[in-house]
Design a protein around this motif. Structure first.
Motif, PDB file in Angstrom:
ATOM      1  N   ARG A  22      -3.979  -0.994 -13.802  1.00  0.00           N
ATOM      2  CA  ARG A  22      -2.773  -1.690 -13.354  1.00  0.00           C
ATOM      3  C   ARG A  22      -2.602  -3.020 -14.079  1.00  0.00           C
ATOM      4  O   ARG A  22      -1.492  -3.388 -14.468  1.00  0.00           O
ATOM      5  CB  ARG A  22      -2.802  -1.901 -11.839  1.00  0.00           C
ATOM      6  CG  ARG A  22      -2.621  -0.607 -11.045  1.00  0.00           C
ATOM      7  CD  ARG A  22      -2.341  -0.887  -9.581  1.00  0.00           C
ATOM      8  NE  ARG A  22      -2.135   0.337  -8.821  1.00  0.00           N
ATOM      9  CZ  ARG A  22      -1.002   1.025  -8.758  1.00  0.00           C
ATOM     10  NH1 ARG A  22       0.051   0.594  -9.446  1.00  0.00           N
ATOM     11  NH2 ARG A  22      -0.910   2.124  -8.039  1.00  0.00           N
ATOM     12  N   ARG A  65       2.420   1.474  -3.516  1.00  0.00           N
ATOM     13  CA  ARG A  65       1.378   1.688  -4.527  1.00  0.00           C
ATOM     14  C   ARG A  65       0.834   3.118  -4.506  1.00  0.00           C
ATOM     15  O   ARG A  65       0.478   3.675  -5.543  1.00  0.00           O
ATOM     16  CB  ARG A  65       0.269   0.671  -4.276  1.00  0.00           C
ATOM     17  CG  ARG A  65      -1.062   0.955  -4.930  1.00  0.00           C
ATOM     18  CD  ARG A  65      -2.109  -0.037  -4.435  1.00  0.00           C
ATOM     19  NE  ARG A  65      -3.451   0.428  -4.662  1.00  0.00           N
ATOM     20  CZ  ARG A  65      -4.420   0.389  -3.751  1.00  0.00           C
ATOM     21  NH1 ARG A  65      -4.188  -0.103  -2.556  1.00  0.00           N
ATOM     22  NH2 ARG A  65      -5.635   0.823  -4.037  1.00  0.00           N
ATOM     23  N   THR A  66       0.773   3.710  -3.329  1.00  0.00           N
ATOM     24  CA  THR A  66       0.180   5.048  -3.210  1.00  0.00           C
ATOM     25  C   THR A  66       1.227   6.159  -3.265  1.00  0.00           C
ATOM     26  O   THR A  66       0.892   7.325  -3.063  1.00  0.00           O
ATOM     27  CB  THR A  66      -0.615   5.167  -1.896  1.00  0.00           C
ATOM     28  OG1 THR A  66       0.244   4.851  -0.788  1.00  0.00           O
ATOM     29  CG2 THR A  66      -1.798   4.217  -1.895  1.00  0.00           C
ATOM     30  N   GLU A  67       2.465   5.806  -3.520  1.00  0.00           N
ATOM     31  CA  GLU A  67       3.510   6.818  -3.658  1.00  0.00           C
ATOM     32  C   GLU A  67       3.195   7.703  -4.866  1.00  0.00           C
ATOM     33  O   GLU A  67       2.989   7.195  -5.969  1.00  0.00           O
ATOM     34  CB  GLU A  67       4.873   6.142  -3.844  1.00  0.00           C
ATOM     35  CG  GLU A  67       6.038   7.086  -3.895  1.00  0.00           C
ATOM     36  CD  GLU A  67       6.323   7.763  -2.564  1.00  0.00           C
ATOM     37  OE1 GLU A  67       6.723   8.947  -2.590  1.00  0.00           O
ATOM     38  OE2 GLU A  67       6.149   7.107  -1.510  1.00  0.00           O
ATOM     39  N   PRO A  68       3.161   9.014  -4.697  1.00  0.00           N
ATOM     40  CA  PRO A  68       2.820   9.903  -5.825  1.00  0.00           C
ATOM     41  C   PRO A  68       3.755   9.739  -7.024  1.00  0.00           C
ATOM     42  O   PRO A  68       3.318   9.780  -8.172  1.00  0.00           O
ATOM     43  CB  PRO A  68       2.929  11.309  -5.209  1.00  0.00           C
ATOM     44  CG  PRO A  68       2.714  11.099  -3.747  1.00  0.00           C
ATOM     45  CD  PRO A  68       3.316   9.768  -3.435  1.00  0.00           C
ATOM     46  N   GLU A  99      -8.723   1.619 -11.130  1.00  0.00           N
ATOM     47  CA  GLU A  99      -7.303   1.390 -10.810  1.00  0.00           C
ATOM     48  C   GLU A  99      -6.901  -0.049 -11.112  1.00  0.00           C
ATOM     49  O   GLU A  99      -5.838  -0.303 -11.695  1.00  0.00           O
ATOM     50  CB  GLU A  99      -7.026   1.693  -9.340  1.00  0.00           C
ATOM     51  CG  GLU A  99      -5.556   1.445  -8.971  1.00  0.00           C
ATOM     52  CD  GLU A  99      -5.276   1.489  -7.478  1.00  0.00           C
ATOM     53  OE1 GLU A  99      -4.107   1.255  -7.090  1.00  0.00           O
ATOM     54  OE2 GLU A  99      -6.226   1.744  -6.700  1.00  0.00           O
ATOM     55  N   ALA A 119       0.833  -1.211   0.000  1.00  0.00           N
ATOM     56  CA  ALA A 119       0.000   0.000   0.000  1.00  0.00           C
ATOM     57  C   ALA A 119       0.865   1.258   0.000  1.00  0.00           C
ATOM     58  O   ALA A 119       0.555   2.238  -0.690  1.00  0.00           O
ATOM     59  CB  ALA A 119      -0.936  -0.009   1.199  1.00  0.00           C
ATOM     60  N   ILE A 161     -12.601   1.049  -6.844  1.00  0.00           N
ATOM     61  CA  ILE A 161     -11.208   0.822  -7.240  1.00  0.00           C
ATOM     62  C   ILE A 161     -11.082   0.085  -8.570  1.00  0.00           C
ATOM     63  O   ILE A 161      -9.970  -0.221  -9.006  1.00  0.00           O
ATOM     64  CB  ILE A 161     -10.440   0.038  -6.159  1.00  0.00           C
ATOM     65  CG1 ILE A 161     -11.076  -1.350  -5.940  1.00  0.00           C
ATOM     66  CG2 ILE A 161     -10.367   0.824  -4.866  1.00  0.00           C
ATOM     67  CD1 ILE A 161     -10.262  -2.257  -5.032  1.00  0.00           C
TER      68      ILE A 161
END
Length: 612
Positions: free
Chosen positions: A362, A70-73, A358, A67, A355
């Motif tokens: 992906r 995955r959520t890193e900008p 997304e 998480a 989601i």
């Protein structure tokens, strides 16, 4: 197991400690999840809790770390192990647990070539070699056979390759052909020949989609209602190469007779008159699980849409090395109390979590960035060079020089390993200081560029196989024997390096026994030890401080450590391995007596004797 947990207490009852006390989970490893489950339940009864941290280097579970990444900008801020360790880790060098987990996360999100840009240091041995390591350190090769469909020319090519490299051939349980007994240096040649026949990597070595099994369906069978083979080929070609928390298997049956056993797979399709019924979350193994029905009578495109989301949801939220069945069983129940399968319908079909967009994007990225890993090696001389047997010589040591191969129904396979504690297991050097009084010299074994960072590389010194470890993360170099003492297999250079409580270590790729790279002591359960040698860098030159070749060969020579089938072992002669070599140590300082004792053991006709 419960008694051991209570004896250890809340603070000391860890999974490694319980395994050490009870030996549970230390064999083939199949029961380890059960041991972990029992540990969690007992700790809860005792007022404690089982840590879900990956290891000492990451205070997160696999799901939590996924998480965060995955959520890193900006994905480039976390697109390597070093960056992820620096941003989310607890220090150290990583280990054989967290490195493959991070490697899998990066492959599932970015999908670059797994042995490029130092990612080879994150891969378990099978992924690093793109083949499955077998007993004795040889490898098996499994090309992809989508839907189980093979042409006569491909069958001939498989046979010709097997004959050329003397490989043991077997049909797998998933409608593929497995070729056993290849040496690592032979792999690119074998892949090139198979590639010329139209084969790609089957990813039998990876935590990825293995196969999509099929019956012949309506193309041949009088009962088939859909073209099961063509759909199986389509499904396999869509999801091939996609890395996941654990392996995935699939199947397509052409009618309700279910000849392809689709309901025993991670995801399976059964043909109906109107399309396909889609089942998810099944598996065989230790605890067979029947897959659950996700959707009925849907067309092929809809099947793929739902599968895209199901697989990606699994990749993003499952634990490390967790199959779809146990992951699915732990999902929350649906709104109406219909259990995890109702939850999946809400997420995947109704988009209850918002989601699906997304998940779709992906998955499409993974499909669009597919590459045949074998072909990437074959066409690139730099990658191909990684499969060279020794960094300092073009000489190769043949597989049957390291373990005896015996005949079985007209094919060759390695001799059985003796049981632990018997001869040819749990090897020990005659003495911890066996070379203490030997005259040593700094020997050049190659240039720095010959030794890739943060992995092991084998070298050949006389008849002895050694391993050089370039720990770039620490700025340190190490040299050890390449032979793991547990089963006398020459494989340590293929193990993952890391650290435990600040001590640099290597994990044997066969059974994950770990050894300090500083002093050779086994870390954790066990009292095995490996020999280590000093390393220094002089400019671009890598040098190892070593005794003369005959002295090292007397202890670590490949021929003397070759594993033989038990009925061929000369027990009296084999006993020389420890007692007589202890005698050798006693005369190390006595010059002529030392040389004479070596001559008497090696024999007057050997090339080593002539050299002496």
């Amino acid at each position: 197991i419960e008694a051991a947990i209570h004896d250890l207490g809340v603070d000391k009852a860890t999974l490694p400690a319980v395994k050490k006390c009870t030996k549970a989970g230390t064999g083939c490893g199949a029961c380890e999840p059960l041991v972990k489950s029992i540990l969690g339940e007992e700790l809860e009864k005792m007022g404690g809790a089982l840590s879900n941290h990956l290891c000492e280097h990451f205070a997160y579970s696999r799901q939590e770390l996924m998480a965060l990444v995955r959520t890193e900008p900006d994905i480039t801020d976390v697109d390597s192990f070093k960056k992820i360790l620096a941003k989310h880790g607890s220090g150290g060098d990583g280990c054989e647990i967290c490195k493959p987990a991070v490697g899998s996360i990066l492959a599932s999100l970015v999908n670059d070539i797994i042995i490029d840009d130092e990612r080879d240091a994150l891969q378990d041995t099978n992924d690093r070699s793109m083949a499955n390591m077998q007993r004795g350190g040889s490898y098996s090769v499994v090309p992809r056979v989508p839907g189980g469909e093979l042409s006569p020319d491909q069958l001939i090519a498989l046979g010709e390759t097997a004959k050329k490299y003397n490989l043991y051939s077997k049909i797998t349980g998933a409608q593929r052909v497995d070729l056993f007994g290849a040496s690592k240096y032979q792999l690119p040649e074998i892949w090139e020949e198979l590639g010329n026949a139209g084969f790609e990597s089957g990813h039998a070595y990876g935590k990825a989609l293995r196969t999509v099994k099929s019956c012949v369906g309506s193309t041949w069978c009088r009962y088939g209602v859909q073209d099961a083979v063509s759909f199986a080929v389509r499904v396999e070609n869509r999801y091939k190469g996609i890395r996941s928390p654990h392996k995935m298997k699939s199947a397509v049956s052409g009618c309700l007779r279910e000849c392809a056993e689709a309901q025993g797979k991670d995801f399976g399709m059964i043909a109906t008159e109107n399309g396909y019924n889609l089942y998810v979350g099944g598996n065989g193994g230790v605890n067979p699980i029947h897959a659950e029905l996700l959707a009925t009578d849907i067309d092929e495109d809809t099947v793929l849409k739902y599968l895209d989301r199901y697989i990606m949801y699994y990749i993003l939220t499952a634990d490390k090395l967790e199959r779809t069945a146990p992951w699915q069983a732990k999902l929350p129940s649906g709104k109406n109390g219909g259990g995890p399968i109702e939850h999946l319908k809400e997420v995947i079909i109704e988009d209850s979590l918002g989601i699906c967009d997304e998940l779709d994007k992906r998955m499409q990225h993974l499909v669009d960035t597919y590459h045949d890993e074998w072909a990437e090696v074959v066409k690139d001389p730099v990658k191909r060079a990684q499969f060279k047997q020794f960094a300092n010589t073009d000489k190769n040591v043949l597989k049957d020089e390291m373990i005896e191969f015996i005949d079985m129904r007209g094919q060759k396979r390695p001799a059985d390993w003796p049981k632990d504690g018997e001869l040819q297991t749990n090897w020990q050097a005659p003495d911890d200081d066996i070379f203490a009084k030997s005259e040593k010299k700094w020997i050049s074994v190659g240039s720095v560029e010959n030794f890739r960072p943060n992995v092991g590389t084998p070298i050949l010194y006389g008849e002895s196989q050694l391993a050089i470890f370039n720990n770039e993360m620490r700025g340190e170099w190490y040299c050890t024997q390449n032979m793991c003492p547990h089963k006398q297999a020459f494989v340590l250079s293929q193990g993952i390096i890391g650290s435990a409580s600040g001590t640099p270590k290597v994990a044997c790729p066969l059974h994950k026994k770990t050894f300090s790279l500083e002093d050779g002591e086994q870390i954790g359960d066990g009292d095995l030890k490996i020999l280590t040698f000093p390393v220094k860098i002089d400019g671009d030159n890598v040098l190892v401080e070593l005794p003369a070749e005959p002295e090292v060969d007397a202890i670590l020579g490949t021929h003397g450590l070759r594993v033989l089938k038990s009925d061929c072992v000369d027990h009296a002669g084999d006993a020389l391995k420890v007692p007589v070599r202890k005698g050798l140590h006693n005369v190390l300082s006595e010059g002529e007596e030392f040389v004479s004792s070596i001559l008497s053991e090696i024999g007057s006709n050997s090339t080593v004797t002539q050299d002496l």
